[in-house]
Design a protein around this motif. Sequence first.
Motif, PDB file in Angstrom:
ATOM      1  N   UNK A 112       0.822  -1.206   0.000  1.00 18.46           N
ATOM      2  CA  UNK A 112       0.000   0.000   0.000  1.00 18.46           C
ATOM      3  C   UNK A 112       0.859   1.261   0.000  1.00 18.46           C
ATOM      4  N   UNK A 113       2.110   1.121   0.450  1.00 21.50           N
ATOM      5  CA  UNK A 113       3.018   2.272   0.427  1.00 21.50           C
ATOM      6  C   UNK A 113       3.453   2.643  -0.990  1.00 21.50           C
ATOM      7  N   UNK A 114       3.165   1.769  -1.954  1.00 26.95           N
ATOM      8  CA  UNK A 114       3.524   2.057  -3.351  1.00 26.95           C
ATOM      9  C   UNK A 114       2.485   2.932  -4.038  1.00 26.95           C
ATOM     10  N   UNK A 115       1.413   3.267  -3.339  1.00 27.19           N
ATOM     11  CA  UNK A 115       0.397   4.153  -3.907  1.00 27.19           C
ATOM     12  C   UNK A 115       0.987   5.541  -4.145  1.00 27.19           C
ATOM     13  N   UNK A 116       0.703   6.110  -5.290  1.00 23.74           N
ATOM     14  CA  UNK A 116       1.192   7.445  -5.588  1.00 23.74           C
ATOM     15  C   UNK A 116       1.407   7.656  -7.077  1.00 23.74           C
ATOM     16  N   UNK A 117       2.164   8.695  -7.393  1.00 28.74           N
ATOM     17  CA  UNK A 117       2.423   9.061  -8.786  1.00 28.74           C
ATOM     18  C   UNK A 117       3.806   8.595  -9.217  1.00 28.74           C
ATOM     19  N   UNK A 118       3.847   7.897 -10.365  1.00 30.13           N
ATOM     20  CA  UNK A 118       5.108   7.450 -10.960  1.00 30.13           C
ATOM     21  C   UNK A 118       5.333   8.248 -12.242  1.00 30.13           C
ATOM     22  N   UNK A 119       6.539   8.725 -12.404  1.00 33.98           N
ATOM     23  CA  UNK A 119       6.876   9.512 -13.596  1.00 33.98           C
ATOM     24  C   UNK A 119       8.007   8.837 -14.363  1.00 33.98           C
ATOM     25  N   UNK A 120       7.726   8.576 -15.626  1.00 33.72           N
ATOM     26  CA  UNK A 120       8.703   7.952 -16.525  1.00 33.72           C
ATOM     27  C   UNK A 120       9.236   9.032 -17.466  1.00 33.72           C
ATOM     28  N   UNK A 121      10.568   9.158 -17.544  1.00 32.02           N
ATOM     29  CA  UNK A 121      11.170  10.199 -18.369  1.00 32.02           C
ATOM     30  C   UNK A 121      12.150   9.597 -19.368  1.00 32.02           C
ATOM     31  N   UNK A 122      11.916   9.892 -20.650  1.00 30.34           N
ATOM     32  CA  UNK A 122      12.832   9.499 -21.720  1.00 30.34           C
ATOM     33  C   UNK A 122      13.752  10.677 -22.035  1.00 30.34           C
ATOM     34  N   UNK A 123      15.040  10.419 -22.050  1.00 28.00           N
ATOM     35  CA  UNK A 123      16.021  11.391 -22.550  1.00 28.00           C
ATOM     36  C   UNK A 123      16.585  10.801 -23.843  1.00 28.00           C
ATOM     37  N   UNK A 124      16.134  11.318 -24.981  1.00 31.64           N
ATOM     38  CA  UNK A 124      16.464  10.712 -26.277  1.00 31.64           C
ATOM     39  C   UNK A 124      17.317  11.663 -27.113  1.00 31.64           C
ATOM     40  N   UNK A 125      18.341  11.071 -27.754  1.00 30.68           N
ATOM     41  CA  UNK A 125      19.168  11.803 -28.702  1.00 30.68           C
ATOM     42  C   UNK A 125      18.950  11.213 -30.083  1.00 30.68           C
ATOM     43  N   UNK A 126      18.462  12.056 -31.004  1.00 27.16           N
ATOM     44  CA  UNK A 126      18.257  11.641 -32.390  1.00 27.16           C
ATOM     45  C   UNK A 126      19.489  12.036 -33.193  1.00 27.16           C
ATOM     46  N   UNK A 127      20.084  11.062 -33.877  1.00 21.07           N
ATOM     47  CA  UNK A 127      21.312  11.310 -34.635  1.00 21.07           C
ATOM     48  C   UNK A 127      20.955  11.817 -36.031  1.00 21.07           C
ATOM     49  N   UNK A 128      20.847  13.132 -36.134  1.00 23.61           N
ATOM     50  CA  UNK A 128      20.475  13.781 -37.384  1.00 23.61           C
ATOM     51  C   UNK A 128      21.655  14.582 -37.920  1.00 23.61           C
ATOM     52  N   UNK A 129      21.609  14.868 -39.213  1.00 22.66           N
ATOM     53  CA  UNK A 129      22.649  15.670 -39.852  1.00 22.66           C
ATOM     54  C   UNK A 129      22.090  17.062 -40.154  1.00 22.66           C
ATOM     55  N   UNK A 130      22.819  18.115 -39.851  1.00 21.04           N
ATOM     56  CA  UNK A 130      24.207  18.138 -39.350  1.00 21.04           C
ATOM     57  C   UNK A 130      24.302  18.134 -37.823  1.00 21.04           C
ATOM     58  N   UNK A 131      23.140  18.307 -37.116  1.00 21.78           N
ATOM     59  CA  UNK A 131      23.194  18.381 -35.658  1.00 21.78           C
ATOM     60  C   UNK A 131      22.268  17.334 -35.040  1.00 21.78           C
ATOM     61  N   UNK A 132      22.695  16.775 -33.923  1.00 25.20           N
ATOM     62  CA  UNK A 132      21.838  15.862 -33.182  1.00 25.20           C
ATOM     63  C   UNK A 132      20.719  16.633 -32.491  1.00 25.20           C
ATOM     64  N   UNK A 133      19.595  15.945 -32.310  1.00 19.70           N
ATOM     65  CA  UNK A 133      18.451  16.575 -31.650  1.00 19.70           C
ATOM     66  C   UNK A 133      18.169  15.853 -30.335  1.00 19.70           C
ATOM     67  N   UNK A 134      17.995  16.629 -29.261  1.00 25.65           N
ATOM     68  CA  UNK A 134      17.738  16.066 -27.941  1.00 25.65           C
ATOM     69  C   UNK A 134      16.264  16.285 -27.586  1.00 25.65           C
ATOM     70  N   UNK A 135      15.618  15.188 -27.190  1.00 30.75           N
ATOM     71  CA  UNK A 135      14.187  15.226 -26.892  1.00 30.75           C
ATOM     72  C   UNK A 135      13.955  14.622 -25.506  1.00 30.75           C
ATOM     73  N   UNK A 136      13.109  15.271 -24.708  1.00 30.30           N
ATOM     74  CA  UNK A 136      12.724  14.747 -23.401  1.00 30.30           C
ATOM     75  C   UNK A 136      11.216  14.517 -23.381  1.00 30.30           C
TER      76      UNK A 136
END
Length: 216
Positions: A112-136
Amino acid sequence: MISHLSLLVILSLFVSQCHGGCSEVESMTEAVAGEGFLLGCISCKRREEVSARATVDWHFRPLGEEEFRHIFHYDHPMADILDGDFTDRLDWLGTQNRDIQTGTIYLHNVTFNDTGMYRCTFHRTLFLSPYNQHVTVEKNVELSVVAVANRELTAVISEILMYVLIVVLQLWLILVLVYCYKKISEEHEEREARKARKAQAELLETKDNCDGVQLE
């Protein structure tokens, strides 16, 4: 719980065809104390052909508290549990390479102590030309823990849909088998008819040749 997972599988089979093999199915939000629970988190890339690298972090804010606690970090192939309350209780069930699109984790022995809000966060780097793109990308799962699983209307509907789908697939398979059998049977009859016509033609040709020899 089984019916929920079955619905996730069924939905992913249909939706994935429209998203290049990735479908953002929402996580379930009700767990049963003493059992395990799948904390779902999916973030699909918009362009599958672009290579990428991602890490995933899970945070937890207990019911009644204001601050999130960092409980889990995944950077392929390393999975780290960062909070003592979750030691030996979290397993990574997400993507097994650096291009992570599924950040799902499994929580063992829910309390019951696990009740609450869980937040999942993706930190993604897209390998694009000429610059990489960072997405959260952030996704929240508000988890409630109950003593006994509630048989909600959505669970009943999902179970009914699962059985309806099974019946439809079975009927479709029977129709395909019947069609294939008729097709094969018709082709076999056609081959036999061609053989009979060919044999008859050869017989008539032989008979004509014999008649010609007798006339001479």
